[in-house]
Design a protein around this motif. Structure first.
Motif, short mmCIF file in Angstrom:
data_model
loop_
_atom_site.label_atom_id
_atom_site.label_comp_id
_atom_site.label_asym_id
_atom_site.label_seq_id
_atom_site.Cartn_x
_atom_site.Cartn_y
_atom_site.Cartn_z
N LEU A 275 0.86 -1.20 0.00
CA LEU A 275 0.00 0.00 0.00
C LEU A 275 0.88 1.24 0.00
O LEU A 275 1.92 1.26 0.65
CB LEU A 275 -0.89 0.01 1.24
N PHE A 276 0.43 2.27 -0.72
CA PHE A 276 1.20 3.50 -0.74
C PHE A 276 1.07 4.15 0.64
O PHE A 276 -0.04 4.49 1.06
CB PHE A 276 0.69 4.43 -1.84
N PRO A 277 2.20 4.34 1.35
CA PRO A 277 2.12 4.74 2.76
C PRO A 277 1.54 6.15 2.97
O PRO A 277 1.03 6.44 4.04
CB PRO A 277 3.59 4.72 3.23
N HIS A 278 1.61 6.99 1.95
CA HIS A 278 1.14 8.37 2.14
C HIS A 278 -0.32 8.54 1.76
O HIS A 278 -0.82 9.66 1.70
CB HIS A 278 2.01 9.33 1.34
N MET A 279 -1.00 7.43 1.47
CA MET A 279 -2.41 7.52 1.10
C MET A 279 -3.26 6.68 2.05
O MET A 279 -2.79 5.65 2.55
CB MET A 279 -2.62 6.98 -0.32
#
Lengths: 137, 368
Positions: free
Chosen positions: B98-102
């Protein structure tokens, strides 16, 4: 000065010299940032969803390196502000020398500039600690 | 679950991998003439030991690696040279991706955003997908606020949101603990049946593969050894490698004559593809062996082979007895026998027992 004969006094050359000077320091902080995320898997996931390489860099990798990029920038600014040798080789004055010379002609102004630079340094440090904290929460 | 991804339902794309070859540095052939045909909407699992090329096959189909030979066709279109971003593959990785900043929702919407869908459509679709994986309440959480199982669910929702041609699952359960793993495994199957997307699932865990897939492909050394339904694979393995790799197996020395193995005091017909007459090693499943204490005469009446119990273990739902066959020359083979969990206490180490093959349940593939 010998270097100015070779390269001229162009700001470009001074800038280039500083880029090289700052590289190892900036690398350190960017490297730490890259290690903290799984760049390979994240970019493969983004590509499988249809993202181009440019988009992967801009929307996935960079946002996750925000802290690292910012701290690399602050480090570079601090380094360049205090640099004397290279500036001198290009027949330029750096901040400290300029302030010293200013102090010889106008004492009051020199103190004011000194104070301003202190405030600037404080603001930068404050901002930096703030950025680091935001990422963790 | 009521969430139904409308156009994806009953949609399935045919996948044809033909004669794929992939050579790594040092002349290692990760794939060596690999051919696989997946029917529309089918769930195929690739199973094999590490280094057998199963992940390479999946990465080639995803376009994350380039084939050194062979062709990849998806829905009748040759995509061998099409870049990953244009292949329309939904992928779930072994590592958390998972994209950590989203947030979870933003992750699911990412692929839709790239497809230039408007905000309302994106929101609706993301909500449907998160509902499908049972995470509607976690939509606004970031990856580090979710458990591993939840992250993989979101990754699955993200992969399915783009209505991919093919869903690729690259050992998505390996990083999870046992209970979550079997839960999510069943859920993946439920979701796949619901959306009907053609799916390729790569795993080294045979239980996983047998439990979820329509067909399981067993791989060895860059080739497909056998592609069959789970039951067929287990009962009718095509090669000794498959018999040995899928399920637990006893390796017993015996004599083979005329397609019949003389093993454990009985005659067991050999499966097709076995080696010829002579001395051989025969593979027999633990549930294909009966056990009885000496003197009880309860081993089907056909006598059987004398053995001494080495250990008796209680395994919860079942039990396992390990016994060593008595042999006139040297040390006899060890045989594992599956028994009911209530029968475990009837046996103790050192006890003499009679072993016999259990009628048709015995499996024999000789691996000379």
């Amino acid at each position: 000065m010998p270097v100015t004969y070779l390269l001229g006094e162009g700001t470009v050359w001074l800038g280039l010299a500083y880029v090289i000077l700052v590289l190892p320091y900036a690398y350190r902080s960017l490297d730490a940032g890259l290690r903290a995320i799984d760049v390979k898997t994240l970019s493969e996931a983004a590509r499988s969803l249809g993202a181009s390489w440019l988009r992967v860099m801009w929307q996935i990798v960079l946002p996750n390196l925000r802290t690292a990029v910012l701290s690399a920038s602050f480090l570079s600014v601090a380094l360049v502000l205090g640099e004397f040798t290279i500036a001198n080789l290009f027949s330029r004055k750096n901040l400290q020398v300029a302030m010293f010379e200013l102090g010889k002609s106008d004492g009051q102004l020199s103190v004011a500039v000194g104070l301003a630079s202190l405030v600037f340094a404080f603001v930068v440090l404050f901002a930096m600690s703030f950025v680091g904290r935001k990422e963790k929460s | 679950m009521t969430a139904t991804p409308s156009p994806a339902a009953s949609r399935g794309t045919e996948v044809r991998l033909t004669d794929l070859t992939r050579v790594y540095a040092g002349n290692v052939r990760a794939l060596d003439g690999f051919t696989l045909h997946i029917a529309p909407g089918e769930f195929v699992a690739l199973l094999g030991p590490s280094g057998c090329g199963k992940t390479t096959a999946l990465r080639l189909l995803a376009g994350l690696e380039d084939a050194d030979g062979g062709t990849i066709e998806v829905g009748g279109r040759d995509v061998t040279n099409v870049p990953t971003s244009k292949r329309d593959m939904g992928m779930v990785f072994q590592a958390y991706s998972l994209f950590p900043h989203m947030t979870a929702r933003q992750n699911v919407e990412f692929g839709l955003q790239l497809r230039k869908q408007d905000k309302a459509t994106r929101h609706g679709r993301a909500a449907d997908m998160l509902d499908l994986v049972g995470l509607s309440k976690q939509a606004d959480r970031y990856a580090h606020q979710m458990s591993g199982g939840q992250q993989q669910r979101v990754a699955l929702a993200r992969a399915l949101a783009i209505e991919p041609q093919v869903l690729l699952l690259d050992e998505p359960l390996s990083a999870l603990d046992a209970k979550v793993r079997s839960q999510l495994r069943d859920e993946i199957r439920r979701i796949q049946l619901e959306v009907g997307t053609t799916t390729l699932f790569v795993t080294h865990d045979q239980e996983e593969a047998l439990a979820v897939a329509d067909r399981v492909g067993v791989m060895n050394a860059g080739r497909l050894e056998q592609l069959a339904s789970p039951a067929q694979l287990y009962k009718n393995p095509a090669t000794p490698f498959v018999a040995d790799f899928v399920g637990l197996t006893n390796r017993l020395h015996c004599r083979v004559a005329g397609g019949v193995a003389q093993v454990l005091g009985g005659a067991v017909p050999l499966l097709a593809g076995s080696a010829g007459d002579g001395l051989a090693i025969v593979l027999v499943r633990p549930e294909g062996v009966t056990i009885a204490p000496v003197g009880s005469g309860g081993s089907g009446g056909s006598g059987g082979a004398a053995a001494t119990v080495v250990s008796a273990s209680f395994l919860g739902a079942s039990g396992k007895i390990v016994a060593r066959l008595e042999s006139s020359e040297g040390v006899g083979d060890l045989v594992s026998v599956q028994v009911d969990n209530t029968d475990v206490t009837a046996y103790a180490p050192g006890q003499r027992v009679l072993l016999a093959p259990r009628g048709d349940a015995a499996l024999a593939v000789s691996a000379t």
